[in-house]
Design an enzyme around this catalytic site. Structure first.
Site, short mmCIF file in Angstrom:
data_model
loop_
_atom_site.label_atom_id
_atom_site.label_comp_id
_atom_site.label_asym_id
_atom_site.label_seq_id
_atom_site.Cartn_x
_atom_site.Cartn_y
_atom_site.Cartn_z
N SER A 174 4.15 -6.60 -1.64
CA SER A 174 2.90 -5.94 -1.82
C SER A 174 2.01 -6.66 -2.29
O SER A 174 0.61 -6.54 -1.80
CB SER A 174 3.17 -4.51 -2.62
N ASP A 175 2.07 -7.40 -3.27
CA ASP A 175 0.78 -8.08 -3.77
C ASP A 175 0.22 -9.19 -2.81
O ASP A 175 -1.05 -9.32 -2.37
CB ASP A 175 1.47 -8.98 -5.01
N LYS A 176 1.32 -9.87 -1.74
CA LYS A 176 0.88 -10.79 -1.13
C LYS A 176 0.15 -10.36 0.01
O LYS A 176 -1.14 -10.77 0.44
CB LYS A 176 1.80 -11.90 -0.56
#
Length: 395
Positions: A174-176
């Protein structure tokens, strides 16, 4: 300057980005912008980005996790909770094109840094928010991290549908990915500003972004079911849930094979000694193959047992059927294509010695992306960018 590897040639050369974000989401986006030529100034609190302390390091505050997310940036240290720190940040914003943060809206407003508070003084500043949840929803302004978003967006749920147990993707998915969306949103806003003269706020909420990404294939037949429709259960993209959708076993290992067209399937059936399947009505069209995907994958895997991975890769390549080996992380680093492309690049850092980094992946014919600057020490550029704040600088 030690640690500098050349001048910016990328399409965003001349764009100045002030980034007060930390951890992963925001820094992924700003590293991408930096690779594409932008001048990224990373504003850190006195204790630094928390990722400085993660992973192996040769010097304090330069952990491997931080090194992988913060090339092509300069670092200044400012205490934004102090009046002096807030004033210094505003000095930086005078010459900036983009302001990036990952703070919740209430905390941002307390610092006087919301879009509404900055818009009048900085009308050409693109204001980019790396958020957990979009405004107007039940979760707005809650804290959000990768695991939480993988759960809420259905990523762990589709793993449960496939394997029987909910599971996180073994990466900060999700972050990337949201960082990639944020970089794209910022470049679109910059293009809009150049065309109209008007800057704007860009918001990338993690839940909405990952739900949209998840549903690109997994909305599946749900696209035909309006809310309240009592149709058949919405079950996602069936091919992903077959127990046979996995790396397939050969005599000595595993291989990835993905045939899509009728011709690819015909050639694959012939290679595995099952030419009769070419006429099987279950497998003669893409729609029928999807409806019988478990049986199809099982037949292919049974046909692979007699040869080694290397033998199959050679045969599949000759037949123009897409296939590839299954790499470990170390195997990825030894991949012949990536080695021939010079994908893993070595750089000499002023304080950290030789560093190995993957090259910038997006290629431009006229304005190539590049790695021009090593990850910065905490506050390394205070004296250069904010004279008078040297006491907060490099450590």
């Amino acid at each position: 300057m030690p640690g500098d590897y050349g001048m910016s040639t990328g399409p965003l050369a001349g764009i100045v980005v002030i980034d007060i974000s930390n951890f992963v989401f925001g820094p992924v986006a700003t590293q991408m912008l930096g690779d594409m030529g932008a001048e990224v100034i990373k504003v850190e609190p006195p204790e630094g980005d928390p990722t400085r302390g993660i992973g192996a390091s040769r010097n304090k505050g330069m952990g491997s996790f931080f090194l992988n997310l913060n090339r092509n940036k300069r670092s200044v240290v400012l205490d934004l909770k102090s009046k002096a720190g807030a004033q210094e940040l505003r000095r930086l914003l005078i010459s900036a094109d983009v302001f990036v943060h990952n703070m919740r809206s209430t905390a941002l407003a307390r610092l006087g840094l919301s879009y509404e508070q900055l818009q009048g003084a900085f009308p050409r500043l693109v204001h980019a928010a790396a958020q957990g949840f979009g405004a107007g929803g039940a979760y707005f302004d809650r804290p959000a991290y990768d695991d939480i978003i993988q759960g809420l967006s259905g990523i762990t749920g589709i793993n449960a549908a496939s394997s029987g147990q909910p599971a996180y993707a073994p990466m900060l998915l999700s972050d990337k990915l949201c960082g990639v969306y944020l970089a794209q949103g910022i470049t679109a806003a910059l293009l809009h500003r150049e065309r109209t003269g008007r800057a704007q706020k860009v918001e990338v909420p993690m839940l909405e972004t990952m739900a949209s990404f998840n549903l690109l294939e997994h909305l599946a037949d749900g696209v035909l079911q309006p809310t309240g429709d009592a149709g058949p259960p919405w079950e996602g993209y069936a091919r992903m849930f077959s127990p046979h959708h996995r790396p397939l076993a050969t005599r000595d290992g595993h291989i990835s094979i993905i045939a899509n067209t009728d011709g690819q399937w015909r050639r694959l059936f012939e290679l595995i000694g099952r030419a009769e399947l070419c006429a099987d009505p279950r497998f003669t069209s893409i729609g029928e193959r999807m409806r019988h995907i478990g049986v199809l994958y099982e037949a292919v895997e049974q046909g692979l047992a007699g040869k080694t991975t290397a033998e199959w890769l050679a045969a599949l390549q000759a037949a123009d059927v897409p296939a590839g080996p299954i790499h470990s992380l170390e195997g990825l680093r030894q991949d012949p294509h990536l080695r021939q492309r010079g994908f893993f690049r070595e750089f000499s850092h002023a304080t950290e010695g030789t560093l190995v980094m993957p090259d910038a992946p997006v290629m431009f014919s006229d304005s190539p992306a590049s790695i021009r600057r090593g990850p910065p020490r905490l506050g390394e550029h205070n004296a250069e960018l904010l004279p008078g704040t040297e006491a907060q600088g490099a450590r």
